[in-house]
Design a protein around this motif. Structure first.
Motif, mmCIF file in Angstrom:
data_model
loop_
_atom_site.group_PDB
_atom_site.id
_atom_site.type_symbol
_atom_site.label_atom_id
_atom_site.label_comp_id
_atom_site.label_asym_id
_atom_site.label_seq_id
_atom_site.Cartn_x
_atom_site.Cartn_y
_atom_site.Cartn_z
ATOM 1 N N UNK A 36 0.864 -1.188 0.000
ATOM 2 C CA UNK A 36 0.000 0.000 0.000
ATOM 3 C C UNK A 36 0.890 1.225 0.000
ATOM 4 N N UNK A 37 0.834 1.984 -1.065
ATOM 5 C CA UNK A 37 1.603 3.229 -1.129
ATOM 6 C C UNK A 37 0.621 4.382 -1.119
ATOM 7 N N UNK A 38 0.928 5.398 -0.371
ATOM 8 C CA UNK A 38 0.015 6.536 -0.294
ATOM 9 C C UNK A 38 0.643 7.741 -0.960
ATOM 10 N N UNK A 64 4.188 0.491 -6.538
ATOM 11 C CA UNK A 64 3.108 1.418 -6.887
ATOM 12 C C UNK A 64 2.316 0.896 -8.074
ATOM 13 N N UNK B 172 8.473 7.352 -0.160
ATOM 14 C CA UNK B 172 7.612 6.225 -0.528
ATOM 15 C C UNK B 172 7.835 5.035 0.409
ATOM 16 N N UNK B 175 6.495 5.547 3.956
ATOM 17 C CA UNK B 175 5.041 5.451 4.083
ATOM 18 C C UNK B 175 4.464 4.151 3.527
ATOM 19 N N UNK B 176 5.296 3.345 2.895
ATOM 20 C CA UNK B 176 4.812 2.100 2.281
ATOM 21 C C UNK B 176 4.449 1.072 3.354
ATOM 22 N N UNK B 276 14.586 2.749 -2.718
ATOM 23 C CA UNK B 276 13.302 2.419 -3.335
ATOM 24 C C UNK B 276 13.465 2.151 -4.836
#
Lengths: 181, 377
Positions: A36-38, A64, B172, B175-176, B276
Motif C-alpha cells: 500500500x503506497x500513499x 506502486x 515512498x 510510508x509504504x 526504493x
C-alpha cells in the motif's frame, strides 16, 4: 487472480489511505502479498489524495500501481485526473454524489456519500461504504477478512458504524448489479 | 509459523530501533519521518526508554549525542530540512566517536521542497554534509522488512565502530505498508558497545572501546582536535587522530559493503541502484531477462563507505553500467570514479517527485543495447 492493482482516489480527509490499509490488511489475511503506497499533497485536508493497493499471489517488486485494474474516484478532480489513463477493461467506480462522469457510460456510479449520510448517518464513513461496494463488485478479498480488517483498523467507538457502512456499500453495489441485469 | 503483519516503513524503523536496544530518541516531527517518532513516543516508555520532542533538529541530534555518552543507544529521525540542521553536530559525533543513528527519510529538495514527494537527493549530503574529513557510515533499504534489518544493523555498526550511522530512507518507503514477518528476539545479532577492562589508564580516544559518563573513567569529550585523552592536539597528533577515525571506516569499505547482486556474471549491462529505486530495477530486470537480454543488477545497501572493489568486480564483464536514482546525478559519480573509464556509465535521473518506473528502465536498457549493437559491441 495473480495480481490486482487498485487505485483509491479522492481528496484529503476522505479516508482513502485508511481504506487502502484496510483492503490490504484483509488481503494479507487471505494469504496474499500486499503493498500500500500513499500519495498526497502538502495540505492537511482537501488536497488530492491517493492510495495505491497491490494484491498479489507473487512477490511484489514495484510497489506502486502502474495500470489500475480497479479505480475508485470520490471526487471530480480525482476522476478527471485518473480516469483518462485507465483502459477499458478496468472497473471504475465513482461516488455519483460528487462526480459527473460526463457520458463515460462504462463507469459504475453509486451514491456512496449520500448512502453514508442517509443510511449510516455519518459522512465520514463514505470510505467504508466505498470499500464494501468495491469488494462486492470486484471480489478482491473475503468478506470475513474485510470485516476483521475494519474492526482492527478503526477506533472502537466507531467500529459498529464502520462495519455497518461496509454492508451498506455491499448492498448498494448488489442493487446496482441487479438493476443492470 | 508466526502471522504476517501489515507494517509501514517508518514503523519498521522504529521497531528495529527498539529491537537493537535503542532506549533514547529525540526528534522534531517532519514529513515523511514523523511516524517513527509517533511510534516511539508510544512504545519507548513501555521498555523504560525516553522519547523526547525537542525544539528543533539541532537540539535533537545534540540530545542524542549526550544520551549516547550517558550509555543509551540513541537515535533521531528527520527529513532533508532537519538533516541539514543536524550537519554540524554530526561532525561533532564523528570527531568525538559517538555511537548514534540518524534516520533521514528523503523528500524532494532543496529547502522545504515537496514534503510528501520522494527523492534520493541526500546521498552526497549524508557523506559530506558536515565540514571537514570525517568518518560516517550510510545505509539504505528498499523493502519494509529491510528497513527493520538495516536499522538494527545501523545500531550495530555505530556501537561497534563508535561512529554516527545514517540510514537513508525516502518518502515512498517510509510510508509504504507491506505484509512482513519481522525478526523475533535473537534472530538478528545485536551488538553492544565494548568497554575496556581497566578504567585507570583508559584513553577514551584511542580505539573503539568506550566508557560512558559516570562509570569511573576520566572523560573530556570535545569537538576540538584532541589527543587520546581528549586534550587539545595540534600538528602531527591532530593528523594522526583524524587519520585514525577516518581509516577505521574507510579501510573497511569492502567488508562493510552490503548488497544484492543478480546475474552480474552474465550481463552486458549492469544496473546499479539503491533504496526504493531498486524495486523498479528488480521488476525491470526480470522482465528484461525474460526477453533474453543480458542484464544484471546490483542493489547497494551500504552507500558509504563506497566499495570501489565491489563496483569493479561486478562490472568487469559489462559494456554498460546504468545508474537510476531520484536525483540529477549523485551516486553515479562514485560509480564513474570506481570503473575508471573502463565501462560506459549512464545516468537515469528523475526529480518530479515520482518513482522511476520499471518501464523507464526497460526502455533505457533496450536503447543502450541497440546503440551498443550499432557500435559493434
Amino acid at each position: 487472480m495473480a495480481t490486482k492493482q487498485i487505485q483509491l482516489t479522492g481528496a484529503g480527509g476522505q479516508g482513502l489511505v485508511l481504506a487502502g490499509i484496510i483492503l490490504a490488511e484483509a488481503a494479507m489475511r487471505d494469504g496474499k502479498n500486499v503493498a500500500v503506497a500513499q500519495s498526497y499533497g502538502p495540505e492537511a485536508r482537501l488536497g488530492a489524495s491517493k492510495s495505491d493497493v497491490i494484491i498479489s499471489t507473487e512477490k511484489i517488486a514495484y510497489p506502486q500501481v502502474i495500470k489500475p485494474d480497479i479505480l475508485l474516484c470520490l471526487s471530480q478532480d480525482a476522476f478527471d485526473k485518473y480516469s483518462p489513463a485507465v483502459d477499458s477493461q478496468a472497473l471504475i467506480v465513482v461516488d455519483s454524489t460528487h462526480v459527473n462522469v460526463q457520458g463515460r457510460n462504462t463507469v459504475v456510479q453509486l451514491p456512496l456519500s449520500r448512502a453514508a449520510v442517509e443510511q449510516v448517518g455519518n459522512k465520514l464513513v463514505t470510505n467504508m461504504v466505498a470499500l464494501g461496494a468495491l469488494n462486492a463488485l470486484a471480489h478482491l478479498v473475503s468478506w470475513e477478512n474485510l470485516q476483521k480488517a475494519v474492526a482492527l483498523r478503526t477506533p472502537p467507538k466507531y467500529r459498529d458504524q464502520n462495519l455497518y457502512a461496509l454492508e451498506v456499500g455491499q448492498r448498494l453495489a448488489q442493487e446496482n448489479q441487479t438493476k443492470e441485469v | 509459523m508466526r502471522a504476517q503483519e501489515l507494517v509501514q516503513g517508518n514503523e519498521a524503523c522504529a521497531r528495529g530501533a527498539l529491537y537493537a536496544g535503542c532506549r533514547f530518541f529525540a526528534g522534531y516531527p517532519i514529513t515523511p519521518s514523523s511516524e517513527i517518532m509517533e511510534y516511539l513516543a508510544r512504545e519507548m516508555p513501555k521498555v523504560g526508554g525516553i522519547c523526547l520532542q525537542m525544539e528543533d533538529e539541532i537540539a535533537s541530534i545534540s540530545a542524542v549525542i549526550g544520551a549516547s555518552w550517558g550509555g543509551a543507544k540513541a537515535m533521531t529521525a528527520t527529513s532533508g530540512p532537519g538533516f541539514s540542521l543536524m550537519q554540524e553536530s554530526i561532525g561533532y559525533a564523528a570527531i568525538t566517536e559517538t555511537p548514534c543513528v540518524i534516520v533521514d527519510a528523503q523528500r524532494w529538495s532543496p529547502s522545504t521542497g515537496q514534503p510528501t514527494k520522494a527523492a534520493q537527493g541526500d546521498v552526497m549530503q549524508a557523506r559530506w554534509g558536515t565540514h571537514g574529513d570525517h568518518p560516517v557510515i550510510v545505509l539504505t533499504a528498499s523493502w519494509v522488512r529491510e528497513v527493520f534489518e538495516m536499522t538494527v544493523h545501523a545500531f550495530n555498526l555505530s556501537e561497534q565502530y563508535r561512529v554516527p550511522v545514517i540510514l537513508l530512507l525516502d518518502e515512498v518507503l517510509a510510508h509504504l505498508r507491506e505484509n512482513v514477518i519481522l525478526p523475533e528476539p535473537g534472530e538478528l545479532e545485536v551488538v553492544e558497545r565494548r568497554r575496556p577492562e581497566r578504567l585507570e589508564d583508559f584513553k577514551p580516544f584511542s580505539n573503539e572501546m568506550i566508557v560512558n559518563f559516570g562509570e569511573g573513567a576520566r572523560l573530556m569529550v570535545t569537538g576540538m582536535a584532541h589527543d587520546e585523552w581528549g586534550f587539545p592536539a595540534q600538528g602531527q597528533k591532530a593528523a594522526e587522530q583524524l587519520q585514525r577515525i577516518v581509516s577505521k571506516i574507510e579501510s573497511r569499505a569492502d567488508q562493510l559493503a552490503l548488497y544484492r547482486a543478480h546475474f552480474v556474471d552474465d550481463a552486458d549491462i549492469i544496473i546499479i541502484s539503491y533504496g526504493i529505486t531498486s524495486r523498479a530495477v528488480e521488476a525491470a530486470g526480470h522482465q528484461l531477462r525474460a526477453q533474453g537480454l543480458a542484464v544484471g543488477w546490483l542493489d547497494l545497501k551500504t552507500l558509504w563507505p563506497f566499495s570501489d572493489k565491489l563496483i569493479r568486480s561486478c562490472t568487469e564483464r559489462a559494456q554498460y553500467v546504468l545508474v537510476p536514482e531520484l536525483n540529477l546525478g549523485q551516486l553515479v559519480r562514485e560509480v564513474e570514479r570506481a570503473v575508471r573509464g573502463r565501462v560506459a556509465v549512464e545516468h537515469l535521473g528523475r526529480v518530479d517527485g515520482y518513482l522511476i518506473t520499471p518501464q523507464e528502465i526497460c526502455q533505457r536498457v533496450q536503447a543502450l543495447l541497440r546503440a551498443g549493437v550499432s557500435h559493434g559491441l
